[in-house]
Design a protein around this motif. Sequence first.
Motif, PDB file in Angstrom:
ATOM      1  N   THR A 219       0.844  -1.188   0.000  1.00 37.66           N
ATOM      2  CA  THR A 219       0.000   0.000   0.000  1.00 37.66           C
ATOM      3  C   THR A 219       0.878   1.235   0.000  1.00 37.66           C
ATOM      4  N   VAL A 220       0.561   2.189  -0.855  1.00 41.74           N
ATOM      5  CA  VAL A 220       1.310   3.441  -0.903  1.00 41.74           C
ATOM      6  C   VAL A 220       0.986   4.231   0.364  1.00 41.74           C
ATOM      7  N   HIS A 249       4.720  -2.809   2.658  1.00 37.89           N
ATOM      8  CA  HIS A 249       4.481  -4.088   1.990  1.00 37.89           C
ATOM      9  C   HIS A 249       3.541  -4.981   2.782  1.00 37.89           C
ATOM     10  N   ASP A 250       3.085  -6.035   2.114  1.00 40.61           N
ATOM     11  CA  ASP A 250       2.092  -6.932   2.704  1.00 40.61           C
ATOM     12  C   ASP A 250       2.706  -7.894   3.715  1.00 40.61           C
ATOM     13  N   PHE A 251       4.036  -7.994   3.712  1.00 44.00           N
ATOM     14  CA  PHE A 251       4.697  -8.934   4.612  1.00 44.00           C
ATOM     15  C   PHE A 251       5.453  -8.166   5.686  1.00 44.00           C
ATOM     16  N   SER A 252       5.804  -8.873   6.727  1.00 43.68           N
ATOM     17  CA  SER A 252       6.656  -8.295   7.758  1.00 43.68           C
ATOM     18  C   SER A 252       7.817  -9.253   7.982  1.00 43.68           C
ATOM     19  N   ARG A 275      -3.498   0.790  -3.413  1.00 42.22           N
ATOM     20  CA  ARG A 275      -2.952  -0.563  -3.436  1.00 42.22           C
ATOM     21  C   ARG A 275      -2.092  -0.737  -4.698  1.00 42.22           C
ATOM     22  N   VAL A 276      -0.887  -1.297  -4.570  1.00 39.96           N
ATOM     23  CA  VAL A 276      -0.059  -1.554  -5.750  1.00 39.96           C
ATOM     24  C   VAL A 276       0.415  -2.999  -5.719  1.00 39.96           C
ATOM     25  N   GLU A 277       0.594  -3.558  -6.903  1.00 41.50           N
ATOM     26  CA  GLU A 277       1.074  -4.934  -7.028  1.00 41.50           C
ATOM     27  C   GLU A 277       2.536  -4.923  -7.457  1.00 41.50           C
ATOM     28  N   ILE A 278       3.229  -5.997  -7.151  1.00 40.41           N
ATOM     29  CA  ILE A 278       4.634  -6.110  -7.536  1.00 40.41           C
ATOM     30  C   ILE A 278       4.782  -5.874  -9.039  1.00 40.41           C
TER      31      ILE A 278
END
Length: 440
Positions: A219-220, A249-252, A275-278
């Motif tokens: 997410t920006v 990012h979606d991960f931690s 929302r942005v995708e790789i």
Amino acid sequence: MGKQNRSFLRSANFQGLLVLSLVTTIGAFVLMNNEKPPQYIVRPVQIQPTQSVAPEWRSALENEILNPATAEPTQDIPTVEYLPPPTIPFELPSTVEVFDVQDVEASPFPSSTPYPTLEIPATPIEYRGATPVPSPEGIEQDFSDATAVAQYAPPLEQVPLSLQPNDHFYMIRPVDASANNEQLFYYPYGSAGQVFRVHHGIDIPNPIGERVVAAQSGTVVWAASTAQDVKEGVLEIYTVYGNVVVIEHDFSIGGKPVYSLYAHMSAILVDKGQRVEIGQVIGLVGDTGFVTGAHVHFEVRVGVNSYFSTRNPLLWMAPYINHGVVAGRVVDSSGRFVDNAIIQINRGGRRVDSTTSYIQPKQEGVARYHVVPDDNWQENFVLGDVPEGEYQIVALVGQQRYTQTITVRASMVNFVEFMVGPAAPATPIPLESGEGTEGN
Ligand SMILES: [Zn+2]
């Protein structure tokens, strides 16, 4: 044999044809192979979605901004803070994150896939041919670019890639694989050169207008010009970034959120909250902010979206196929980092790459420019994209030269440690004055 009688086999025309046919053949082979990707990439399971509401780190960030010991000094805050360098244990800390490695995921780029190794002649051969130009989505044909050979780079490993517990190659490069995606060699992460501020990211030069892409999905959380940065103070008070985007990012990792930052863009193509995708285009390469030329400045931040929480992006971006990453540390007999050591990696008597160990400014007032080692590796230097094989690695510390032999394995971090004599006196680096110092 005089020039007039030079055989056809030695002629530039024949060599051009040879390279062309080699590229075409291997390109076709790679494309053919691409249809049924073998299964081999492992995925670390400890990728957790980050909290979306009121995360704890926000208060940490607020504290950090308000704390004059770490904040960028202004005219009103004298630059007197100094912190001694941390004592780093020889062993990896007991808190090292260990991933369970399981699951198998398809990859279109198996390590065993051969890729063209091109000898680039002094005068590049120009032609329009079937050079496979990799992209984040896979290998594509590009018939339009006459300089494709000169720009050719091996394909990148697919992400996420983590062949051993401490690795976390979760990101792609922030530009298309068909663009230049090598960092500026003389200004690596943690270096200062002679005139620049200590570098908290890497710089990837490309022409203005080249596409900048998200290194991973997320997410920006910030997308703004310098003027807006100054107005809202989101990026502390650093105003060097120009047009900048930050993605959460979606991960931690280890429970900490991970961010990536893209600076100096000529155009921003996403909005805060989006929302942005790789691989998605988020902006265009530019030269806004303090720069010496067009490039994207790329940072990875862990835990807190802060200038003081960066990590070396070379430990987050997947290397080229059949290439590994060399990370290491240079420490003195007390186990403390030795900074500004020159690190060289050689093969067959030839220099393959070089870098310097991270700067730890010892002048008063510049402690804030320390960069942070990776949570898992505790390194103070990294060399990216080293072709697999045997190397001699050299650390030059003052007048001393230390060498080791290292086997670089592909698709993973290869760690090396140098324990050296008493630390050399600190090399003074210029104290940055305000925001005018270029290099970011
Ligand atoms: Zn930079």
